[in-house]
Motif scaffolding. Sequence first.
Motif, PDB file in Angstrom:
ATOM      1  N   SER A 192     -45.452  11.518  49.706  1.00 29.29           N
ATOM      2  CA  SER A 192     -44.842  11.604  48.371  1.00 29.29           C
ATOM      3  C   SER A 192     -43.756  10.543  48.348  1.00 29.29           C
ATOM      4  CB  SER A 192     -44.179  12.966  48.145  1.00 29.29           C
ATOM      5  OG  SER A 192     -45.129  13.984  48.075  1.00 29.29           O
ATOM      6  N   GLU A 193     -43.801   9.688  47.329  1.00 24.55           N
ATOM      7  CA  GLU A 193     -42.791   8.637  47.210  1.00 24.55           C
ATOM      8  C   GLU A 193     -42.511   8.434  45.726  1.00 24.55           C
ATOM      9  OE1 GLU A 193     -41.985   4.621  49.584  1.00 24.55           O
ATOM     10  OE2 GLU A 193     -43.877   4.629  48.490  1.00 24.55           O
ATOM     11  N   MET A 247     -54.310  11.854  43.784  1.00 24.71           N
ATOM     12  CA  MET A 247     -54.181  11.771  45.240  1.00 24.71           C
ATOM     13  C   MET A 247     -55.525  12.106  45.872  1.00 24.71           C
ATOM     14  SD  MET A 247     -51.307  13.340  47.775  1.00 24.71           S
ATOM     15  CE  MET A 247     -51.388  13.026  49.539  1.00 24.71           C
ATOM     16  N   THR A 261     -42.830   8.998  42.148  1.00 25.12           N
ATOM     17  CA  THR A 261     -43.910   9.620  41.379  1.00 25.12           C
ATOM     18  C   THR A 261     -45.284   9.291  41.942  1.00 25.12           C
ATOM     19  OG1 THR A 261     -43.946   7.748  39.848  1.00 25.12           O
ATOM     20  CG2 THR A 261     -42.554   9.632  39.241  1.00 25.12           C
ATOM     21  N   ASN A 262     -45.326   8.695  43.123  1.00 29.02           N
ATOM     22  CA  ASN A 262     -46.591   8.368  43.775  1.00 29.02           C
ATOM     23  C   ASN A 262     -46.892   9.373  44.876  1.00 29.02           C
ATOM     24  OD1 ASN A 262     -47.138   5.960  42.320  1.00 29.02           O
ATOM     25  ND2 ASN A 262     -45.581   4.928  43.538  1.00 29.02           N
ATOM     26  N   TYR A 263     -48.137   9.827  44.901  1.00 31.33           N
ATOM     27  CA  TYR A 263     -48.619  10.768  45.903  1.00 31.33           C
ATOM     28  C   TYR A 263     -49.914  10.169  46.432  1.00 31.33           C
ATOM     29  CZ  TYR A 263     -45.480  13.572  43.081  1.00 31.33           C
ATOM     30  OH  TYR A 263     -44.389  14.023  42.375  1.00 31.33           O
ATOM     31  N   HIS A 311     -48.558  18.649  51.053  1.00 30.42           N
ATOM     32  CA  HIS A 311     -49.898  18.130  50.751  1.00 30.42           C
ATOM     33  C   HIS A 311     -50.970  18.912  51.480  1.00 30.42           C
ATOM     34  CE1 HIS A 311     -47.994  14.633  48.936  1.00 30.42           C
ATOM     35  NE2 HIS A 311     -47.273  14.488  50.040  1.00 30.42           N
ATOM     36  N   HIS A 324     -51.827  17.672  44.265  1.00 30.62           N
ATOM     37  CA  HIS A 324     -51.683  16.366  43.607  1.00 30.62           C
ATOM     38  C   HIS A 324     -53.021  15.745  43.200  1.00 30.62           C
ATOM     39  CE1 HIS A 324     -47.974  16.746  46.193  1.00 30.62           C
ATOM     40  NE2 HIS A 324     -47.524  16.780  44.956  1.00 30.62           N
ATOM     41  N   GLY A 349     -43.154  15.374  51.511  1.00 24.28           N
ATOM     42  CA  GLY A 349     -43.687  16.222  50.459  1.00 24.28           C
ATOM     43  C   GLY A 349     -44.498  17.377  51.025  1.00 24.28           C
ATOM     44  N   ALA A 383     -41.783  16.545  47.485  1.00 23.49           N
ATOM     45  CA  ALA A 383     -42.393  16.918  46.220  1.00 23.49           C
ATOM     46  C   ALA A 383     -43.578  17.804  46.521  1.00 23.49           C
ATOM     47  CB  ALA A 383     -42.843  15.673  45.456  1.00 23.49           C
ATOM     48  N   GLY A 384     -44.119  18.428  45.489  1.00 23.13           N
ATOM     49  CA  GLY A 384     -45.318  19.224  45.677  1.00 23.13           C
ATOM     50  C   GLY A 384     -44.998  20.703  45.702  1.00 23.13           C
ATOM     51  N   CYS A 431     -55.819  16.009  47.702  1.00 23.66           N
ATOM     52  CA  CYS A 431     -54.674  16.876  47.971  1.00 23.66           C
ATOM     53  C   CYS A 431     -54.649  17.944  46.888  1.00 23.66           C
ATOM     54  CB  CYS A 431     -53.383  16.056  47.951  1.00 23.66           C
ATOM     55  SG  CYS A 431     -51.877  17.044  47.959  1.00 23.66           S
TER      56      CYS A 431
END
Length: 198
Positions: A69-70, A156, A72-74, A98, A151, A96, A22-23, A148
Amino acid sequence: MKRRTFVKGGGTVAVGGLTGLAGCNAPSGDGAEGTTTETTPAGTTAEDAAETDGTTTEDGGPVQVAMISEGTNYYFDPIGLFVEPGTTVEWVNQSGSHSATAYAEGTGSAEVTRIPDDAEPWNSEIITEQGGTFSHTFEVEGTYDYFCIPHKTLGMVARIVCGQPGGVEGNPPDGEVPAPQDIVDRGSISYEEFAGDG
């Protein structure tokens, strides 16, 4: 009240083996003056990254922080870290895209300064390669908040205390982090522990 919900546990100092992407897909760049940037895969495992004395890991390398990134968690793991002056911290991109960027006005997208007055800010820029790393050595005692770039608005953020707390109070503007004295007392606070406290 926590702005994020933790989904899956990680190690206290570094977490490996996550594959979510993600990102942003921007190239990584050079860090701020006084830092060392690496964008090659990290050679240490989570077990190697166990902090021993606040200065180096068991194998004599830098203390590591995972960027994850996991779903919707960053997050950074640990979210709170204590180090002694002269310690090198290495951020490892586990999944992800970052950055590790100091809250220093004008650095990255920071609009406020939340590091000690005499400290050098750092900015890894965005690291897209899984296993890519960035390192910064902490010399000035005090409390450092960082984020980050892609994020930050999703919370984050994290905190490092070097030597002793000082310089900042409360949470950074984009999320919640452990209290400086809790970080000193515990040495390292994982994202899972912190998210579970709220």
